[in-house]
Each structure stands twice: as structure tokens, then as C-alpha cells.
Design a protein around this motif. Structure first.
Motif, PDB file in Angstrom:
ATOM      1  N   GLY A 160      16.588 -56.728  -4.994  1.00 45.85           N
ATOM      2  CA  GLY A 160      16.768 -55.060  -5.513  1.00 45.85           C
ATOM      3  C   GLY A 160      17.881 -54.630  -4.829  1.00 45.85           C
ATOM      4  N   LEU A 161      18.039 -54.553  -3.437  1.00 43.58           N
ATOM      5  CA  LEU A 161      18.835 -53.707  -2.850  1.00 43.58           C
ATOM      6  C   LEU A 161      20.083 -54.395  -2.570  1.00 43.58           C
ATOM      7  CD1 LEU A 161      17.217 -51.635   0.049  1.00 43.58           C
ATOM      8  CD2 LEU A 161      18.123 -50.969  -2.046  1.00 43.58           C
ATOM      9  N   PHE A 162      20.064 -55.925  -2.080  1.00 42.49           N
ATOM     10  CA  PHE A 162      21.597 -56.423  -1.657  1.00 42.49           C
ATOM     11  C   PHE A 162      21.726 -57.324  -2.808  1.00 42.49           C
ATOM     12  CE2 PHE A 162      22.173 -54.941   2.390  1.00 42.49           C
ATOM     13  CZ  PHE A 162      20.825 -54.703   2.697  1.00 42.49           C
ATOM     14  N   ASP A 163      22.102 -56.845  -4.052  1.00 46.24           N
ATOM     15  CA  ASP A 163      22.444 -57.637  -4.994  1.00 46.24           C
ATOM     16  C   ASP A 163      23.939 -57.391  -5.427  1.00 46.24           C
ATOM     17  OD1 ASP A 163      21.440 -57.428  -8.678  1.00 46.24           O
ATOM     18  OD2 ASP A 163      22.215 -58.999  -7.591  1.00 46.24           O
ATOM     19  N   PHE A 164      24.636 -58.460  -5.068  1.00 43.55           N
ATOM     20  CA  PHE A 164      26.154 -58.410  -5.020  1.00 43.55           C
ATOM     21  C   PHE A 164      26.264 -59.211  -6.394  1.00 43.55           C
ATOM     22  CE2 PHE A 164      27.584 -56.781  -1.151  1.00 43.55           C
ATOM     23  CZ  PHE A 164      26.668 -57.282  -0.534  1.00 43.55           C
ATOM     24  N   ASN A 165      27.217 -58.558  -7.290  1.00 40.43           N
ATOM     25  CA  ASN A 165      27.628 -59.208  -8.443  1.00 40.43           C
ATOM     26  C   ASN A 165      29.146 -58.920  -8.660  1.00 40.43           C
ATOM     27  OD1 ASN A 165      26.927 -56.783  -9.323  1.00 40.43           O
ATOM     28  ND2 ASN A 165      25.097 -57.353  -9.759  1.00 40.43           N
ATOM     29  N   LEU A 166      29.355 -58.535 -10.144  1.00 38.47           N
ATOM     30  CA  LEU A 166      30.746 -58.295 -10.579  1.00 38.47           C
ATOM     31  C   LEU A 166      30.984 -56.898 -10.448  1.00 38.47           C
ATOM     32  CD1 LEU A 166      32.834 -59.701 -11.982  1.00 38.47           C
ATOM     33  CD2 LEU A 166      32.094 -58.987 -14.151  1.00 38.47           C
ATOM     34  N   THR A 167      29.829 -56.177 -10.180  1.00 40.12           N
ATOM     35  CA  THR A 167      30.267 -54.646  -9.726  1.00 40.12           C
ATOM     36  C   THR A 167      31.340 -54.655  -8.943  1.00 40.12           C
ATOM     37  OG1 THR A 167      28.004 -54.422 -10.216  1.00 40.12           O
ATOM     38  CG2 THR A 167      29.079 -52.526  -9.704  1.00 40.12           C
ATOM     39  N   LEU A 168      31.165 -55.435  -7.767  1.00 39.02           N
ATOM     40  CA  LEU A 168      31.972 -55.139  -6.595  1.00 39.02           C
ATOM     41  C   LEU A 168      33.655 -55.030  -6.992  1.00 39.02           C
ATOM     42  CD1 LEU A 168      31.143 -56.811  -3.111  1.00 39.02           C
ATOM     43  CD2 LEU A 168      33.732 -56.349  -3.736  1.00 39.02           C
ATOM     44  N   GLU A 173      38.630 -50.226 -10.215  1.00 41.02           N
ATOM     45  CA  GLU A 173      38.508 -48.705 -10.441  1.00 41.02           C
ATOM     46  C   GLU A 173      39.267 -47.861  -9.456  1.00 41.02           C
ATOM     47  OE1 GLU A 173      34.773 -47.173 -11.724  1.00 41.02           O
ATOM     48  OE2 GLU A 173      34.763 -48.674 -13.206  1.00 41.02           O
ATOM     49  N   PHE A 174      38.789 -48.393  -8.077  1.00 38.16           N
ATOM     50  CA  PHE A 174      39.536 -47.516  -7.176  1.00 38.16           C
ATOM     51  C   PHE A 174      41.102 -47.566  -6.839  1.00 38.16           C
ATOM     52  CE2 PHE A 174      39.192 -45.224  -3.120  1.00 38.16           C
ATOM     53  CZ  PHE A 174      40.075 -45.829  -2.360  1.00 38.16           C
ATOM     54  N   ILE A 189      34.963 -54.926  -9.926  1.00 36.70           N
ATOM     55  CA  ILE A 189      35.090 -53.903 -10.790  1.00 36.70           C
ATOM     56  C   ILE A 189      35.407 -52.517 -10.181  1.00 36.70           C
ATOM     57  CG2 ILE A 189      34.338 -52.323 -12.696  1.00 36.70           C
ATOM     58  CD1 ILE A 189      33.047 -55.036 -13.698  1.00 36.70           C
ATOM     59  N   ILE A 190      34.578 -52.175  -9.061  1.00 37.93           N
ATOM     60  CA  ILE A 190      34.661 -51.014  -8.272  1.00 37.93           C
ATOM     61  C   ILE A 190      36.075 -51.010  -7.558  1.00 37.93           C
ATOM     62  CG2 ILE A 190      33.667 -49.530  -6.614  1.00 37.93           C
ATOM     63  CD1 ILE A 190      32.108 -49.222  -9.004  1.00 37.93           C
ATOM     64  N   ALA A 191      36.321 -52.091  -7.026  1.00 35.04           N
ATOM     65  CA  ALA A 191      37.440 -51.974  -6.341  1.00 35.04           C
ATOM     66  C   ALA A 191      38.716 -51.875  -7.044  1.00 35.04           C
ATOM     67  CB  ALA A 191      37.763 -53.763  -5.681  1.00 35.04           C
TER      68      ALA A 191
END
Lengths: 247, 213
Positions: free
Chosen positions: B73-81, B87-88, B83-85
Motif C-alpha cells: 500500500g504505502l511504498f508503491d512506486f509506479n508510473l506516477t513518479l 508535471e512539475f 508523471i509528477i516529475a
């Protein structure tokens, strides 16, 4: 058993509203990879808030500023002062990076605490601050790492790597380790603060709703603001550190 | 109390039916196997102690109905990383174009203008001193002019007056001489008349005095 089930029925409505779903995300698929959709949605909202407020406030700059322009001038001066203190005289090109870092994290944290995300019900998971997800904070920390590497390399070229053996070569493993602990500590500091604050507030609300959680919520606003400042300050400090000591 | 604490733990038991509020179902499912009598404190704490590791285990293992959705649940690394970079970075470029650069340039221009005006004000105080000195010199020149003009006028006036005075004096002398002449003439007239009278008188006297012969 009867006492337990009867006490459920009276508190039913409260724990239906006030549950917390830690570690549950709304998943979208792109190709073979997954995305935490709730993080993306809330980050879009944060970006929209930032861009709209900036556009409205900075439209026709007056010599004597209006209220909105005054606020954004204050924010810009604050960021400039922060960058100048940490980086030194060549702080100009780094203002967008440090400023965006500070504003994004600040607005994310405060939107997570202040906006009523719970109204929008997701099929799985829930909406909250985008910085309560490990992906966001690690992305920001990795960007900071790339930024200070880029700063050092663009200023000193390959002699940037001399800093690893700078005081004495004995400290080489520690200096290399520092390159890993810097982003790690940045990301986990922010992640832990925001997630833990959310959990504390939710648990308190589910136990003693209405008035008692409010001081904790205020404390959460304060600490999340401080966390944004700390992240931006440390990012600027790392950039300044890798650019300093030239000649 | 224990039930509400259990309600806030991340339980996603989908035992009987895949409903959207797994917590409610899990509480009831958990509550069933306990005793039907009113539980005392001891059984409550033992239930709590028993439930904690079971919850941890359940949270850790993937569950049948939601297997493909639930990960760590908590340490779930995926494509979000990334994408957020991205976006930033896009947000950074946008904020720079819309806010940092324009407002920064405007603030710097305003500062420079204020500083220029301030230094201008400091310079004009020297200008003011120059102007003051000029004014004093002009005043002095004007006063000198006035004095010269006054003295000239005075001289002219006195010269005129003297001329008039001399004229009048001459006239008066003339009149005086004429008057004296007149008086002289009258005196001579009077003397002649007197002389004649004296002659007549003396004849009379002689006749009277001398015996008549």
C-alpha cells in the motif's frame, strides 16, 4: 456482542464518513504500467489553483500594488531572499525551480488539509494531498538531486567531482553516501510529515469529532507550511553547496 | 472502543461479497466468532491483541477479489513518479513565463526608477544652491542700479534747482534796481519840489523880515 453491534448502529454514520484508507489507491493503467490516479487528479487541481491565481493577480501590474499583486510580490521577494541566502550571487536562474518547489509543496499540503476532498467519492482509494504519496515526494527529491548535480557540473565541469575527496580522500565513501541520503531524507521527511498528519487528523476525527481535532488540524497547517519551506531551503542549500568553493 | 479502533485500521476483507464498504463487513465478520455474552475488558484486550497481527497479515497478503488492485500500500512506486516529475517541470516553465519573470522584471524596474528619482532629488539640492546664489547676485545688481539711478536723478534735480534759483535771483535783483531807481527819482523830485518851496519860503521870510521900503 449485542452491546458491540448496538453501539455500531449508533456510530454507523460517523465511521462511514470518517474512515481512512491508507495504502489504497485508485489505479489507472497506461500500457503495462499503473498510475495512482488520485495523486494525479489532486496534483492537477493544485496546478490549476496556482496558475489561475497567478494569472489573475499579475495581470496589470500597478506601481502601487493592489492586494493580490502585493501578495504575489511578497511571495516572490520571499523566494528571492531564500535563494539569495542559500545560493549566493548567482541565484537568478534558480528562482523558478526553488519558487515552484516551494509553491507546489505548500499549495499541495494546504489543499490536502483545507479542501473538502472527501465529498468526491472515488471507487477505490480517496483524494488527499498529492504529497502524501511516496511517488510525489521521491519525484521532487530526485528532481532536486538532478538540479544540484546540474548546477555543480555546469559551473565547474568535471572538476565538480573533486569535491568527493575534498577534505580528505578518507571521506570518499561518506561523500558518495551523501548523494543517496540527500534525496532520501528530503522525500521521507515530506512524505512522513504529510501522511502522518493526515492519519492523526482522521483518527482523531473518527474518535472525537467536531471540535477536539481542530488544534491538531491547525498544527498540521503550520507544520505542512514549514515542511514546504524546509524542502525549498534544503534544495537551494544543496544547489548552493555544489556551486560554491570555486577558485 | 475497540471496534472503532478496528474500524480505522486498513482492513480490506472481501470475504462474503465484494461490496464497496469492506470495513463494515469486516467488523461484522470479525465480531461474529466472539462470545455472545457481554464481553469484559480482558476479552476485549485479548481480541485486540489477536486482531493486530491478523490485520497486519491480511494487509500484507494480496486478497483474492482485489488481487490485481492491491499492492504494497504505502511504498508503491509506479508510473506516477515520472508523471509528477514532468508535471512539475511544466509547472516550473509556466510559472516562470507567467509570474516570476514578468513580475520580477516589473519590480526591478520600479526599484530602479525609485532609486533614480531619489538620486535626482539629492542632486537638485546643489542646483538649488546655485540658483540661490544667482538670485543674490541679481538682487545686488538691481540694488546698485537703483542707487546709481537715484544719485543721477538727484544731481539733475539740484542742477535744475540751481538754475531756477539763479534766474529768480537775477529777476529779483533787476526789480530791486528798478525799485531803487524809482526811489532815487522820487527822492530827486521831492528834493526839487522842496527846493522850490524853500526858495519861496526864503523869499517870504526875507520880505517879512526886511523893512518895507
Amino acid at each position: 456482542m449485542d452491546v458491540i453491534s448496538s453501539s455500531f448502529k449508533t456510530y454507523n454514520i460517523w465511521f462511514e464518513i470518517s474512515g481512512v484508507e491508507v495504502g489504497q489507491h485508485l489505479y489507472w493503467q497506461i500500457g503495462g504500467l499503473q498510475i495512482h490516479a488520485q495523486v494525479l487528479i489532486t496534483s492537477w487541481v493544485v496546478i490549476a489553483i496556482l496558475l489561475v491565481s497567478v494569472i489573475i493577480a499579475v495581470r496589470n501590474p500597478q506601481t502601487i500594488p493592489t492586494d493580490g499583486q502585493n501578495l504575489f510580490e511578497y511571495i516572490l521577494e520571499f523566494i528571492r531572499d531564500l535563494s539569495k541566502t542559500q545560493i549566493g550571487d548567482e541565484y537568478g536562474p534558480w528562482i523558478p525551480f526553488i519558487g515552484t518547489m516551494f509553491l507546489f509543496i505548500f499549495v499541495s499540503n494546504w489543499s490536502g488539509a483545507l479542501l473538502p476532498w472527501k465529498i468526491i467519492e472515488l471507487p477505490h482509494g480517496e483524494l488527499a494531498a498529492p504529497t502524501n504519496d511516496i511517488n510525489t515526494t521521491v519525484a521532487l527529491a530526485l528532481l532536486t538531486s538532478v538540479a544540484y548535480f546540474y548546477a555543480g557540473l555546469s559551473k565547474k565541469g568535471l572538476s565538480y567531482f573533486e569535491k568527493y575527496i575534498k577534505p580528505t580522500p578518507i571521506l570518499l565513501p561518506i561523500n558518495i553516501l551523501e548523494d543517496f541520503t540527500k534525496p532520501l531524507s528530503l522525500s521521507f521527511r515530506l512524505f512522513g510529515n504529510i501522511l502522518a498528519d493526515e492519519l492523526v487528523v482522521v483518527v482523531l476525527v473518527s474518535l472525537v469529532p467536531l471540535v477536539i481535532p481542530i488544534p491538531v488540524m491547525l498544527l498540521g497547517l503550520f507544520t505542512s507550511g514549514i515542511q514546504a519551506l524546509i524542502f525549498a531551503t534544503l534544495a537551494a542549500a544543496y544547489i548552493g553547496e555544489s556551486m560554491e568553493g570555486h577558485h | 472502543m475497540a471496534s472503532t479502533v478496528m474500524a480505522t485500521k486498513p482492513i480490506a476483507l472481501a470475504k462474503a461479497s465484494p461490496s464497496l464498504s469492506p470495513r463494515k463487513i469486516s467488523i461484522r465478520a470479525q465480531a461474529k466468532p466472539s462470545s455472545t455474552s457481554i464481553p469484559n475488558l480482558k476479552s476485549l484486550t485479548s481480541k485486540l491483541l489477536f486482531s493486530v497481527p491478523s490485520i497486519a497479515m491480511l494487509a500484507a497478503t494480496p486478497l483474492p477479489a482485489l488481487a490485481e488492485m492491491e499492492k504494497a500500500g504505502l511504498f508503491d512506486f509506479n508510473l506516477t513518479l515520472p508523471i509528477i516529475a514532468i508535471e512539475f517541470l511544466l509547472l516550473m516553465v509556466a510559472l516562470d513565463k507567467l509570474y516570476f519573470s514578468p513580475l520580477g522584471a516589473f519590480m526591478d524596474a520600479r526599484d530602479a526608477k525609485i532609486r533614480a528619482e531619489l538620486s535626482e532629488v539629492k542632486d537638485t539640492s546643489a542646483e538649488v544652491k546655485e540658483l540661490e546664489e544667482k538670485a543674490v547676485a541679481v538682487m545686488r545688481a538691481a540694488r546698485a542700479e537703483i542707487a546709481a539711478a537715484l544719485s543721477k536723478m538727484k544731481k539733475e534735480m539740484t542742477a535744475e534747482l540751481e538754475v531756477k534759483l539763479a534766474e529768480e535771483q537775477a529777476r529779483i535783483e533787476l526789480e530791486l534796481a528798478a525799485a531803487i531807481d524809482n526811489l532815487e527819482k522820487e527822492k530827486e523830485e521831492a528834493l526839487r519840489v522842496l527846493d522850490a518851496q524853500i526858495d519861496a519860503l526864503s523869499e517870504e521870510i526875507v520880505r517879512k523880515v526886511l523893512p518895507t521900503t
